[in-house]
Design a protein around this motif. Sequence first.
Motif, PDB file in Angstrom:
ATOM      1  N   SER A 106      35.506  72.883  49.212  1.00  0.00           N
ATOM      2  CA  SER A 106      34.783  73.189  50.442  1.00  0.00           C
ATOM      3  C   SER A 106      34.618  74.695  50.637  1.00  0.00           C
ATOM      4  N   GLY A 107      33.445  75.081  51.082  1.00  0.00           N
ATOM      5  CA  GLY A 107      33.158  76.487  51.333  1.00  0.00           C
ATOM      6  C   GLY A 107      31.970  76.629  52.262  1.00  0.00           C
ATOM      7  N   ALA A 108      31.389  77.836  52.263  1.00  0.00           N
ATOM      8  CA  ALA A 108      30.262  78.098  53.152  1.00  0.00           C
ATOM      9  C   ALA A 108      29.454  79.285  52.645  1.00  0.00           C
ATOM     10  N   VAL A 138      31.477  81.745  49.978  1.00  0.00           N
ATOM     11  CA  VAL A 138      32.914  81.691  50.242  1.00  0.00           C
ATOM     12  C   VAL A 138      33.421  80.286  49.946  1.00  0.00           C
ATOM     13  N   LEU A 139      34.517  80.210  49.197  1.00  0.00           N
ATOM     14  CA  LEU A 139      35.195  78.939  48.948  1.00  0.00           C
ATOM     15  C   LEU A 139      36.582  79.042  49.571  1.00  0.00           C
ATOM     16  N   ALA A 140      36.899  78.092  50.446  1.00  0.00           N
ATOM     17  CA  ALA A 140      38.190  78.109  51.136  1.00  0.00           C
ATOM     18  C   ALA A 140      39.184  77.115  50.558  1.00  0.00           C
ATOM     19  N   HIS A 141      38.683  76.079  49.910  1.00  0.00           N
ATOM     20  CA  HIS A 141      39.559  75.031  49.383  1.00  0.00           C
ATOM     21  C   HIS A 141      38.933  74.433  48.130  1.00  0.00           C
ATOM     22  N   PRO A 142      39.691  74.222  47.059  1.00  0.00           N
ATOM     23  CA  PRO A 142      41.154  74.318  46.955  1.00  0.00           C
ATOM     24  C   PRO A 142      41.695  75.714  46.665  1.00  0.00           C
ATOM     25  N   GLU A 143      40.851  76.625  46.169  1.00  0.00           N
ATOM     26  CA  GLU A 143      41.275  77.992  45.902  1.00  0.00           C
ATOM     27  C   GLU A 143      40.300  78.952  46.577  1.00  0.00           C
ATOM     28  N   GLY A 147      32.327  86.055  47.163  1.00  0.00           N
ATOM     29  CA  GLY A 147      31.390  86.850  46.382  1.00  0.00           C
ATOM     30  C   GLY A 147      30.012  86.794  47.005  1.00  0.00           C
ATOM     31  N   GLU A 148      29.114  87.614  46.503  1.00  0.00           N
ATOM     32  CA  GLU A 148      27.745  87.550  46.994  1.00  0.00           C
ATOM     33  C   GLU A 148      27.045  86.325  46.419  1.00  0.00           C
ATOM     34  N   ALA A 149      26.199  85.732  47.231  1.00  0.00           N
ATOM     35  CA  ALA A 149      25.479  84.530  46.802  1.00  0.00           C
ATOM     36  C   ALA A 149      24.363  84.938  45.851  1.00  0.00           C
ATOM     37  N   ALA A 150      24.600  84.741  44.563  1.00  0.00           N
ATOM     38  CA  ALA A 150      23.623  85.078  43.526  1.00  0.00           C
ATOM     39  C   ALA A 150      23.527  83.919  42.555  1.00  0.00           C
ATOM     40  N   PRO A 151      22.373  83.745  41.915  1.00  0.00           N
ATOM     41  CA  PRO A 151      22.212  82.618  40.985  1.00  0.00           C
ATOM     42  C   PRO A 151      23.261  82.579  39.877  1.00  0.00           C
ATOM     43  N   ALA A 152      23.694  83.750  39.423  1.00  0.00           N
ATOM     44  CA  ALA A 152      24.655  83.792  38.319  1.00  0.00           C
ATOM     45  C   ALA A 152      26.107  83.804  38.801  1.00  0.00           C
ATOM     46  N   ALA A 153      26.318  83.869  40.108  1.00  0.00           N
ATOM     47  CA  ALA A 153      27.682  83.940  40.648  1.00  0.00           C
ATOM     48  C   ALA A 153      27.973  82.666  41.430  1.00  0.00           C
ATOM     49  N   VAL A 154      28.670  81.743  40.778  1.00  0.00           N
ATOM     50  CA  VAL A 154      28.998  80.458  41.396  1.00  0.00           C
ATOM     51  C   VAL A 154      30.498  80.224  41.259  1.00  0.00           C
ATOM     52  N   PRO A 155      31.203  79.887  42.337  1.00  0.00           N
ATOM     53  CA  PRO A 155      32.647  79.639  42.241  1.00  0.00           C
ATOM     54  C   PRO A 155      32.937  78.398  41.410  1.00  0.00           C
ATOM     55  N   PRO A 156      34.128  78.304  40.845  1.00  0.00           N
ATOM     56  CA  PRO A 156      34.481  77.115  40.053  1.00  0.00           C
ATOM     57  C   PRO A 156      34.468  75.864  40.914  1.00  0.00           C
ATOM     58  N   LEU A 207      25.730  80.231  59.392  1.00  0.00           N
ATOM     59  CA  LEU A 207      26.411  79.727  58.207  1.00  0.00           C
ATOM     60  C   LEU A 207      25.808  78.404  57.773  1.00  0.00           C
ATOM     61  N   VAL A 208      26.022  78.085  56.512  1.00  0.00           N
ATOM     62  CA  VAL A 208      25.743  76.764  55.978  1.00  0.00           C
ATOM     63  C   VAL A 208      27.012  76.319  55.257  1.00  0.00           C
ATOM     64  N   GLU A 209      27.660  75.296  55.780  1.00  0.00           N
ATOM     65  CA  GLU A 209      28.917  74.819  55.208  1.00  0.00           C
ATOM     66  C   GLU A 209      28.626  73.737  54.163  1.00  0.00           C
ATOM     67  N   PHE A 210      29.442  73.681  53.133  1.00  0.00           N
ATOM     68  CA  PHE A 210      29.240  72.679  52.088  1.00  0.00           C
ATOM     69  C   PHE A 210      30.588  72.149  51.612  1.00  0.00           C
ATOM     70  N   THR A 211      30.581  70.911  51.149  1.00  0.00           N
ATOM     71  CA  THR A 211      31.782  70.291  50.602  1.00  0.00           C
ATOM     72  C   THR A 211      31.388  69.302  49.519  1.00  0.00           C
ATOM     73  N   ALA A 212      32.021  69.431  48.356  1.00  0.00           N
ATOM     74  CA  ALA A 212      31.872  68.448  47.284  1.00  0.00           C
ATOM     75  C   ALA A 212      32.988  67.421  47.453  1.00  0.00           C
ATOM     76  N   TYR A 213      32.616  66.140  47.455  1.00  0.00           N
ATOM     77  CA  TYR A 213      33.586  65.090  47.745  1.00  0.00           C
ATOM     78  C   TYR A 213      33.290  63.841  46.912  1.00  0.00           C
ATOM     79  N   ILE A 214      34.291  63.005  46.749  1.00  0.00           N
ATOM     80  CA  ILE A 214      34.139  61.738  46.028  1.00  0.00           C
ATOM     81  C   ILE A 214      33.619  60.695  47.008  1.00  0.00           C
TER      82      ILE A 214
END
Length: 282
Positions: A106-108, A138-143, A147-156, A207-214
């Motif tokens: 989860s992040g935003a 921004v990623l708050a969970h799990p780690e 960083g700046e929102a760029a096409p080549a910069a994506v959190p794990p 903000l735009v919040e997002f969460t990847a979930y099962i």
Amino acid sequence: MPSVITVTSDDLELPLEEQVMRVSAALDAYGHVVALAPAEASDPVRRRLHTVRSALEADRLAIVPLSLPPLARALLGEQLRQLAGTDLGPGVLAGAARLLSYYLHSGALLGSVAKLERVPVGVGSHVKSLVPGRHFAVLAHPEPYLGEAAPAAVPPGPGYQTQLAVAGKGLDPGWITGPLATAWHSQHLREVPLPPDSAQWWGTAKLVEFTAYIADVGMLYQLVTSVRRDTCTWCGLEVIGDQCLFCATRLADRQTPPKHAADTRGRSVETPRRPQLEPHKR
């Protein structure tokens, strides 16, 4: 079948008497209630829940504190409501809240990190947030990640199949629905309402919040049932984890017999081993 609720700041708008009556009605209807609350002990929402529990003297209300962003907490509540329709008991369902939180990413997307307190922010990022037009990933969970929102910069992201929920206003969500969704191999994009606590949690209303979930309830059920279960030594509920979240008894404290247990005098009882909460780390 237990009831699962996600408690937000909107609940504080209700008079205490009305909230007590609502929780009492839910207990009468469902038998047990699992309430997902913010992790901070001083949070007014969590304090209100404990006040309600004390007023009702209810040991059938489990308050589960979670260090999750608002959208992730709301989606976790949705997952638990799905599992409530299976054969899982209330004690297992309450413990599943902590277990399944590990599988949320989860992040935003934020327009400013000047008031962000949930993730470490360096001086450079603070300065950049003063420049108009900057967007931060921004990623708050799990780690934590910033960083700046760029096409080549994506959190794990997650290493398993997920869907991506998106909620927010005031910013273009293109970085989330494009580079992030592609890098995370999201199976489906889902737009949902922004939780009422999101602006306060992230420190900005833009903000735009997002969460990847099962989303697959079968996979969720498999994750929960793969964990060792034990019987609470006080209330007799079947639980996972090292503590019953209804009566707060720790399973390591086995001097007191279960309140509803049969007479075991004259028989030896094997002490169960401590269960594992994180099967994915085995």
